[in-house]
Structures are given as structure tokens and as C-alpha cells.
Design a protein around this motif. Structure first.
Motif, short mmCIF file in Angstrom:
data_model
loop_
_atom_site.label_atom_id
_atom_site.label_comp_id
_atom_site.label_asym_id
_atom_site.label_seq_id
_atom_site.Cartn_x
_atom_site.Cartn_y
_atom_site.Cartn_z
N ALA A 397 -64.13 -15.97 2.96
CA ALA A 397 -62.93 -16.33 3.73
C ALA A 397 -62.97 -17.80 4.15
O ALA A 397 -61.96 -18.51 4.09
N LYS A 398 -64.14 -18.27 4.53
CA LYS A 398 -64.29 -19.67 4.94
C LYS A 398 -64.00 -20.61 3.77
O LYS A 398 -63.31 -21.63 3.93
N ASP A 399 -64.51 -20.26 2.59
CA ASP A 399 -64.27 -21.10 1.40
C ASP A 399 -62.78 -21.13 1.05
O ASP A 399 -62.24 -22.17 0.68
N LEU A 400 -62.14 -19.96 1.14
CA LEU A 400 -60.72 -19.89 0.82
C LEU A 400 -59.88 -20.72 1.79
O LEU A 400 -58.93 -21.40 1.37
N GLU A 401 -60.25 -20.68 3.05
CA GLU A 401 -59.54 -21.47 4.06
C GLU A 401 -59.76 -22.97 3.80
O GLU A 401 -58.82 -23.77 3.87
N ARG A 402 -60.99 -23.33 3.49
CA ARG A 402 -61.32 -24.75 3.30
C ARG A 402 -60.59 -25.34 2.10
O ARG A 402 -60.14 -26.48 2.14
N THR A 403 -60.47 -24.57 1.03
CA THR A 403 -59.84 -25.07 -0.20
C THR A 403 -58.35 -24.82 -0.25
O THR A 403 -57.68 -25.25 -1.19
N THR A 408 -52.78 -19.17 -1.84
CA THR A 408 -52.61 -18.61 -3.19
C THR A 408 -52.85 -17.12 -3.18
O THR A 408 -52.12 -16.35 -3.81
N LEU A 409 -53.89 -16.70 -2.45
CA LEU A 409 -54.20 -15.27 -2.35
C LEU A 409 -53.04 -14.51 -1.70
O LEU A 409 -52.66 -13.43 -2.18
N ALA A 410 -52.48 -15.07 -0.64
CA ALA A 410 -51.34 -14.42 0.03
C ALA A 410 -50.16 -14.32 -0.92
O ALA A 410 -49.46 -13.30 -0.95
N GLY A 411 -49.94 -15.37 -1.72
CA GLY A 411 -48.84 -15.33 -2.69
C GLY A 411 -49.05 -14.25 -3.73
O GLY A 411 -48.10 -13.56 -4.13
#
Length: 442
Positions: A397-403, A408-411
Motif C-alpha cells: 500500500a505504501k509503494d502504491l501511494e508513493r508511486t 490506477t488500481l482504483a480505476g
């Protein structure tokens, strides 16, 4: 902050953005503080240099330029978010008013992603035919045949080699007179028809007898890697013996050997059940594709060339990366498939257009249906990703937030929910099995 939007071309808009004097003033002060912490002026502590001194030392125009460079991207992102626009290029910025004590005004001309608007009736009752999931007797027979091959035994035969036989050989492969250790073996059980070291050896082996010595020239298959794949080699083989598969009879004894069942009928019934489950999953996936394609066929949307080119280039880069992971270059992989780069680009472009249209359709449906993504849904997807990569969900989750990939995941989740809705509202007819008898005409 006030924003007006003007369409200047089919896919281009001009945003005129007015930042209130108070907000502009605070952000300009922040720019001064940043610069004050970066410069050293005799007689002043770092970070405590007055504005007037900074203006004199640095120049007011330079200060304002730094403000524009640091603050305009933030204003622009906020404006496009408020107007629900999706830029696909960098904006062309034009500062129209930049004076302390007045609102800051600038325009941003940018190419944006198209949007489709639907009513509920537009995506209700789409007529599609779901593939049949009935399992034929021939399909069960085919699986039983694979099981027979898996439980077959090899027995010596007193005849020349035939396609599909196994032969024990001494196999020597040389390149430029030097032995290729990776491809050379003694007392090696070789399957005739495998093309393991090239197709020519299989052709020469057919008809050979024990004691035969065969020599062929060929190119090693690409599986030998970038260094040896495709290399010209000399292949020498001494045939020592010939064996053929002895397939078991399809009876109750075979069922006991090949499965947990006591009778062949029980095994057939189990295969039918398993194959039905597989075909159900395949049919569900095919149904989703059919419904989406039918919806795509209903819309007429002009796509920006830049958007198509970006997606096309992305797909070509993915193909190149995939080829490199396989140990071959993209050019070599295309050659093996009988393609060239022009055909790859044309194929990638075709798939890019469909992918873009698919996303636009699903996004339009999601907007009309007011579909949303919950924190629980994002958390569930992150948990799946974490398990796949053997990582802690919090770290993922931290990596996804940082990048920024969490967006994109929500889309992806939104589009999946939109496709679920399309399928739910579709008029689905189930196809008849291919072997089903036709009804007699009255």
C-alpha cells in the motif's frame, strides 16, 4: 480558485485559471521562504532574509519565475481534477496576470482524454450469446487419451524408428568444431518429434535402426538462449535402441491406477464435472468480452492520435521486455513468428485502439451509474497483490501511494464494476452444444 474551460480543438481545451489574491500571496510568500533558506546574505540569518533584500539580490522577475515553476503545476492539477478532465499531454502555460496584490491568472492549453456519456438504456439489454459449457464425449475421450499417455510404459520394439518413438542415443552437438555441452548427452532418451535440437534430426531418425550413425547440420532452437539459439551446429547421433509407448487399456483397472476411482465410468463422470467447471469459467470470461465488444461497437468515438501512439508504444515496450526476459531480442522473437516490426506496430495499434475504447466505455458507464470504489475494495486488491508478491499489505500500500499507482488500481476496480453491471443488464442467450441435434422441421 475559479476555472473556465474552452474547447479549442476536438481533443484540446483551454483552461483559464484565476487564483485568488490571498491564496496567490500565501504561495508567493512560500517561494520567498524557500529562497531565503537557500541563500546566504551577510548580516542576515539563514531563512530570515527580508523580501526586499531577496528582490534586490535575486531579482523580482526571478522570484516570480520560481513561483510559477513551483506553483502552477499544483494549480493546474487542482483545476483539471475539479473539472473532471484527464490530460494526455503536458499543458502549454501562458501567464496572463502576475502581480502581487492581484489575483494570479494564467491559461493552460492541453490535450485531454475523450469522454463518453450514456443513459442507463444505452447499456441495458445488450444481446449476446454465451458459449455452451456442455462437455462432449469426444472431449472426455481426449482427456482419457492424455491420461493413457501419462501412464504409458516404454517397451523395446524390433522395428525401425517411427515418429513418436523414444530412442536411446549418444548425442553430440558441435559448433565450429567445439562440443556444445548443453546439447550433448550420452545414453540419452530422446523423443522423436520433440525438435529438441532442431527439426532435421527428427526427420533423419525416422526409419533408422539400432546401430545407425546419423549426421545432420541444423540451427539450435531459441530455447538455448541468445548465445546459442539459432546457431549453426553439426549433430551426430548413435542410435542404441528403439522404444515405443505401450498405452494401458481404458478399463476399470486403468481408472484405479490413474485416479482415486474404482470404475472407468466414475472417472469419466469426474472428468465431465471438472471440464464443465473449466468451460464455465471460460464461458464467463468470453461473455464479458462479448458484452464489452458489443458495447464498443455501439459507440463512435474519435481518439486523439497521441493517445493511440502512447498506448501503442507501451505495448511494444512490453513486447521488447518480454523478449529480453526470454533471453532473445525482440527482432529474433518476431523473426520466429514470421513477423516484422511494421506488423508488430500495426497489431499493437489495433489492440491499443480497442483497449482505449474499452476503458472509455467502462468509464462512461461508471459515471452514469455513479459507481464508486470503497477503501475496503482497494484494501482487498492490495491484499491480493501482497500475497502474489509475498509481501506485507502495508508495504505494498505504501509503494502504491508513493508511486501514484493507487489511482490506477482504483480505476481498474471501477472499470471491473462497470463491466459487471454491463453483464448483469445484458440479454444473454446460451448457445446450443455443437453436437446437439437440430430440431426436425414441422
Amino acid at each position: 480558485m475559479e476555472t473556465t474551460v474552452e474547447t479549442t480543438d476536438p481533443h484540446t481545451v483551454k483552461l483559464t485559471i484565476e487564483v485568488p489574491e490571498e491564496e496567490f500571496g500565501k504561495d508567493l510568500d512560500r517561494t520567498y521562504r524557500t529562497i531565503a533558506n537557500q541563500i546566504k546574505i551577510p548580516g542576515f540569518r539563514k531563512g530570515k532574509v527580508p523580501k526586499q533584500i531577496i528582490d534586490t539580490q535575486i531579482g523580482k522577475d526571478a522570484i516570480l519565475e520560481e513561483f510559477v515553476n513551483s506553483s502552477v503545476p499544483t494549480y493546474f492539477r487542482k483545476a483539471v481534477a475539479e473539472e473532471d478532465l484527464a490530460p494526455i499531454t503536458d499543458p502549454d502555460i501562458d501567464v496572463q496576470q502576475l502581480e502581487p496584490g492581484k489575483p494570479f491568472v494564467f491559461s493552460a492549453t492541453v490535450e485531454v482524454r475523450p469522454r463518453l456519456s450514456f443513459e442507463g438504456s444505452d447499456y441495458t439489454g445488450i444481446s449476446v450469446t454465451k458459449p455452451s459449457v456442455e462437455v462432449s464425449e469426444q472431449e472426455i475421450d481426449d482427456w482419457l487419451e492424455r491420461l493413457r499417455e501419462r501412464f504409458s510404459e516404454l517397451e523395446p520394439v524390433g522395428r525401425p524408428v517411427q515418429q513418436g518413438d523414444f530412442v536411446t542415443v549418444d548425442l553430440t552437438v558441435t559448433k565450429g568444431g567445439e562440443k556444445v555441452e548443453q546439447a550433448s548427452h550420452e545414453d540419452y532418451l530422446y523423443f522423436v518429434g520433440s525438435g529438441e535440437v532442431g527439426e532435421k534430426l527428427d526427420v533423419e531418425l525416422v526409419g533408422a535402426k539400432p546401430g545407425a550413425i546419423l549426421k545432420v547440420s541444423d540451427a539450435l532452437p531459441e530455447r538455448f538462449g541468445e548465445e546459442l539459439g539459432g546457431a549453426a551446429v553439426e549433430i551426430s547421433v548413435l542410435v542404441k535402441d528403439v522404444k515405443a509407448r505401450k498405452l494401458p487399456e481404458v478399463d476399470d483397472d486403468f481408472a484405479k491406477t490413474a485416479s482415486e476411482f474404482d470404475t472407468i465410468q466414475q472417472l469419466r463422470d469426474d472428468l465431465r464435472e471438472r471440464l464443465t467447471e473449466v468451460k464455465e469459467r471460460e464461458a464467463d470470461a468470453a461473455l464479458r468480452d462479448l458484452v464489452l465488444q458489443a458495447m464498443i461497437d455501439k459507440v463512435d468515438v474519435d481518439l486523439p492520435e497521441s493517445l493511440i501512439e502512447e498506448e501503442t508504444d507501451h505495448r511494444i515496450r512490453h513486447a521488447r521486455d518480454q523478449a529480453e526476459r526470454m533471453g532473445v531480442g525482440l527482432e529474433k522473437m518476431l523473426e520466429l513468428q514470421g513477423w516484422d516490426e511494421a506488423r508488430l506496430r500495426a497489431d499493437s495499434r489495433e489492440h491499443a485502439i480497442r483497449a482505449i475504447k474499452s476503458d472509455l466505455v467502462l468509464e462512461g458507464v461508471a459515471r452514469n451509474a455513479s459507481l464508486e470504489v470503497t477503501a475496503e475494495e482497494i484494501g482487498a486488491e492490495i491484499a491480493v497483490l501482497a500475497q502474489a508478491y509475498d509481501r506485507e499489505p502495508k508495504a505494498v500500500a505504501k509503494d502504491l501511494e508513493r508511486t501514484g499507482q493507487v489511482v490506477t488500481l482504483a480505476g481498474d476496480i471501477i472499470r471491473t464494476k462497470a463491466l459487471d453491471l454491463l453483464v448483469e443488464r445484458a440479454d444473454v442467450e446460451r448457445a446450443l452444444p455443437e453436437h446437439a441435434p437440430e430440431e426436425a422441421s414441422p
